[in-house]
Motif scaffolding. Structure first.
Motif, PDB file in Angstrom:
ATOM      1  N   THR A 103       0.848  -1.189   0.000  1.00  0.00           N
ATOM      2  CA  THR A 103       0.000   0.000   0.000  1.00  0.00           C
ATOM      3  C   THR A 103       0.880   1.234   0.000  1.00  0.00           C
ATOM      4  OG1 THR A 103      -1.866  -1.048   1.147  1.00  0.00           O
ATOM      5  CG2 THR A 103      -1.716   1.344   1.297  1.00  0.00           C
ATOM      6  N   LEU A 104       0.494   2.205  -0.800  1.00  0.00           N
ATOM      7  CA  LEU A 104       1.184   3.486  -0.889  1.00  0.00           C
ATOM      8  C   LEU A 104       0.202   4.573  -0.484  1.00  0.00           C
ATOM      9  CD1 LEU A 104       3.307   4.677  -3.907  1.00  0.00           C
ATOM     10  CD2 LEU A 104       1.490   6.105  -3.003  1.00  0.00           C
ATOM     11  N   VAL A 105       0.616   5.421   0.477  1.00  0.00           N
ATOM     12  CA  VAL A 105      -0.234   6.498   0.958  1.00  0.00           C
ATOM     13  C   VAL A 105       0.493   7.824   0.774  1.00  0.00           C
ATOM     14  CG1 VAL A 105      -1.534   7.446   2.905  1.00  0.00           C
ATOM     15  CG2 VAL A 105      -1.270   4.955   2.673  1.00  0.00           C
ATOM     16  N   ALA A 106      -0.043   8.684  -0.079  1.00  0.00           N
ATOM     17  CA  ALA A 106       0.547   9.997  -0.336  1.00  0.00           C
ATOM     18  C   ALA A 106      -0.377  11.067   0.229  1.00  0.00           C
ATOM     19  CB  ALA A 106       0.757  10.211  -1.831  1.00  0.00           C
ATOM     20  N   THR A 107       0.151  11.933   1.080  1.00  0.00           N
ATOM     21  CA  THR A 107      -0.657  12.963   1.737  1.00  0.00           C
ATOM     22  C   THR A 107      -0.521  14.331   1.078  1.00  0.00           C
ATOM     23  OG1 THR A 107       1.095  13.614   3.285  1.00  0.00           O
ATOM     24  CG2 THR A 107      -0.322  11.753   3.928  1.00  0.00           C
ATOM     25  N   GLY A 108       0.362  14.453   0.092  1.00  0.00           N
ATOM     26  CA  GLY A 108       0.667  15.760  -0.477  1.00  0.00           C
ATOM     27  C   GLY A 108       1.877  16.392   0.181  1.00  0.00           C
ATOM     28  N   LYS A 109       2.280  15.863   1.337  1.00  0.00           N
ATOM     29  CA  LYS A 109       3.474  16.335   2.037  1.00  0.00           C
ATOM     30  C   LYS A 109       4.503  15.225   2.223  1.00  0.00           C
ATOM     31  CE  LYS A 109       1.041  19.950   4.639  1.00  0.00           C
ATOM     32  NZ  LYS A 109       0.716  20.484   5.986  1.00  0.00           N
ATOM     33  N   SER A 110       4.036  13.989   2.276  1.00  0.00           N
ATOM     34  CA  SER A 110       4.926  12.844   2.451  1.00  0.00           C
ATOM     35  C   SER A 110       4.275  11.624   1.817  1.00  0.00           C
ATOM     36  CB  SER A 110       5.197  12.582   3.938  1.00  0.00           C
ATOM     37  OG  SER A 110       3.986  12.230   4.598  1.00  0.00           O
ATOM     38  N   VAL A 111       5.061  10.556   1.689  1.00  0.00           N
ATOM     39  CA  VAL A 111       4.565   9.309   1.109  1.00  0.00           C
ATOM     40  C   VAL A 111       5.001   8.164   2.010  1.00  0.00           C
ATOM     41  CG1 VAL A 111       4.519   7.807  -0.904  1.00  0.00           C
ATOM     42  CG2 VAL A 111       4.768  10.276  -1.214  1.00  0.00           C
ATOM     43  N   THR A 112       4.044   7.321   2.387  1.00  0.00           N
ATOM     44  CA  THR A 112       4.317   6.170   3.246  1.00  0.00           C
ATOM     45  C   THR A 112       4.131   4.885   2.456  1.00  0.00           C
ATOM     46  OG1 THR A 112       3.604   7.344   5.245  1.00  0.00           O
ATOM     47  CG2 THR A 112       3.626   4.943   5.349  1.00  0.00           C
ATOM     48  N   PHE A 113       5.077   3.956   2.616  1.00  0.00           N
ATOM     49  CA  PHE A 113       5.049   2.671   1.925  1.00  0.00           C
ATOM     50  C   PHE A 113       4.831   1.575   2.968  1.00  0.00           C
ATOM     51  CE2 PHE A 113       7.586   5.593  -0.526  1.00  0.00           C
ATOM     52  CZ  PHE A 113       7.125   5.412  -1.826  1.00  0.00           C
ATOM     53  N   ILE A 114       3.822   0.760   2.756  1.00  0.00           N
ATOM     54  CA  ILE A 114       3.437  -0.277   3.714  1.00  0.00           C
ATOM     55  C   ILE A 114       3.472  -1.630   3.005  1.00  0.00           C
ATOM     56  CG2 ILE A 114       1.630  -1.099   5.281  1.00  0.00           C
ATOM     57  CD1 ILE A 114       0.509   1.817   5.186  1.00  0.00           C
ATOM     58  N   SER A 115       4.271  -2.548   3.508  1.00  0.00           N
ATOM     59  CA  SER A 115       4.295  -3.915   2.982  1.00  0.00           C
ATOM     60  C   SER A 115       3.388  -4.785   3.842  1.00  0.00           C
ATOM     61  CB  SER A 115       5.718  -4.474   2.996  1.00  0.00           C
ATOM     62  OG  SER A 115       5.700  -5.852   2.664  1.00  0.00           O
ATOM     63  N   HIS A 116       2.501  -5.545   3.198  1.00  0.00           N
ATOM     64  CA  HIS A 116       1.606  -6.455   3.925  1.00  0.00           C
ATOM     65  C   HIS A 116       2.165  -7.876   3.951  1.00  0.00           C
ATOM     66  CE1 HIS A 116      -1.507  -3.321   3.905  1.00  0.00           C
ATOM     67  NE2 HIS A 116      -1.220  -3.136   2.633  1.00  0.00           N
ATOM     68  N   THR A 117       3.351  -8.051   3.389  1.00  0.00           N
ATOM     69  CA  THR A 117       3.943  -9.386   3.314  1.00  0.00           C
ATOM     70  C   THR A 117       5.243  -9.497   4.088  1.00  0.00           C
ATOM     71  OG1 THR A 117       5.196  -8.845   1.297  1.00  0.00           O
ATOM     72  CG2 THR A 117       2.956  -9.688   1.006  1.00  0.00           C
ATOM     73  N   GLY A 118       5.690  -8.396   4.719  1.00  0.00           N
ATOM     74  CA  GLY A 118       6.956  -8.407   5.432  1.00  0.00           C
ATOM     75  C   GLY A 118       8.155  -8.168   4.545  1.00  0.00           C
ATOM     76  N   ARG A 119       7.917  -7.782   3.301  1.00  0.00           N
ATOM     77  CA  ARG A 119       9.030  -7.531   2.386  1.00  0.00           C
ATOM     78  C   ARG A 119       9.916  -6.407   2.889  1.00  0.00           C
ATOM     79  NH1 ARG A 119       8.378  -5.012  -3.669  1.00  0.00           N
ATOM     80  NH2 ARG A 119      10.596  -5.010  -4.231  1.00  0.00           N
ATOM     81  N   HIS A 120       9.332  -5.420   3.537  1.00  0.00           N
ATOM     82  CA  HIS A 120      10.090  -4.321   4.135  1.00  0.00           C
ATOM     83  C   HIS A 120       9.276  -3.740   5.279  1.00  0.00           C
ATOM     84  CE1 HIS A 120       7.450  -1.251   2.360  1.00  0.00           C
ATOM     85  NE2 HIS A 120       7.490  -1.951   1.245  1.00  0.00           N
TER      86      HIS A 120
END
Length: 226
Positions: A92-109
């Protein structure tokens, strides 16, 4: 004072010389180019928020992966998109317009956040695209980057290719239109003015009385694509 004046004059000449040079073009053709560029930049510009589901096929030199995707997007550069494989969320990628958060649901990172509001997504999509390229597409818009001028580039006399010119960067994109003046494809240029990647509209659909790109492709000269 004389010495300071010479230094300032030298700096003025230096900075002026570094500015990109716009080629001389036909003023009548320039007006035509500007109209088409503005049409592309304003395409579906009144859509400020959207959500949906679809499919994303990610192709690189070694493999092809097909994901279900679900997204919500808001102008400018705010979006949440999840890649799903075999019914399970993968990334999942979440962009707020000020920052971007990357979330792995598989433990890849581990989860991490970048303070850059518009980073390259090469490490996810194998393409040098940015949030500002993806978000407009999710809204039914076109990924036209900011520009100051437009002209029909003289480098391709066999085809009408419109260059979008930035006063600090030089040409930033090339636009190709169909005979009916609708955009066919758009190439974003690197610093050497070579295509970094190309955005192509494959099919359109009618939705709520307007045309929306239904199937699109991003691809690089090396053959990587989404």
């Amino acid at each position: 004072m004389v010495h300071l004046t010479r230094v300032l004059l030298f700096l003025s000449i230096l900075f002026t010389g570094c500015a990109p040079i716009r080629p001389a073009t036909d003023p009548l053709q320039d007006e035509h180019a500007r109209r088409l560029a503005e049409t592309a930049a304003q395409f579906n510009h009144d859509i400020s928020a959207a959500k949906g589901t679809g499919w994303a096929k990610v192709v690189d030199q070694t493999q092809t992966m097909r994901y279900r995707i679900a997204w919500a997007a808001q102008w400018p550069n705010q979006m949440r998109i999840t890649f799903i494989l075999s019914g399970r969320p993968v990334e999942t990628l979440v962009a707020t317009g000020k920052s971007v958060t990357f979330i792995s649901h598989t433990g890849r990172h581990s989860q991490y956040t970048m303070g850059n509001p518009d980073p390259d997504l090469d490490h996810i999509l194998n393409l040098p695209v940015k949030i500002s390229d993806i978000c407009p597409v999710l809204l039914g818009r076109l990924p036209v980057r900011p520009y100051h001028d437009a002209y029909i580039t003289p480098s391709y006399p066999e085809k009408e290719i419109i260059a979008l010119f930035d006063r600090k960067k030089g040409p930033v994109q090339h636009l190709v239109f169909k005979p009916d003046n609708t955009l066919s494809e758009l190439s974003t240029l690197d610093r050497q003015q070579n295509p970094a990647f190309t955005f192509r509209i494959d099919t359109m659909k009618r939705l709520n009385g307007r045309s929306i790109p239904e199937r699109i492709t991003f691809f690089t000269p090396a053959g990587d694509m989404v």
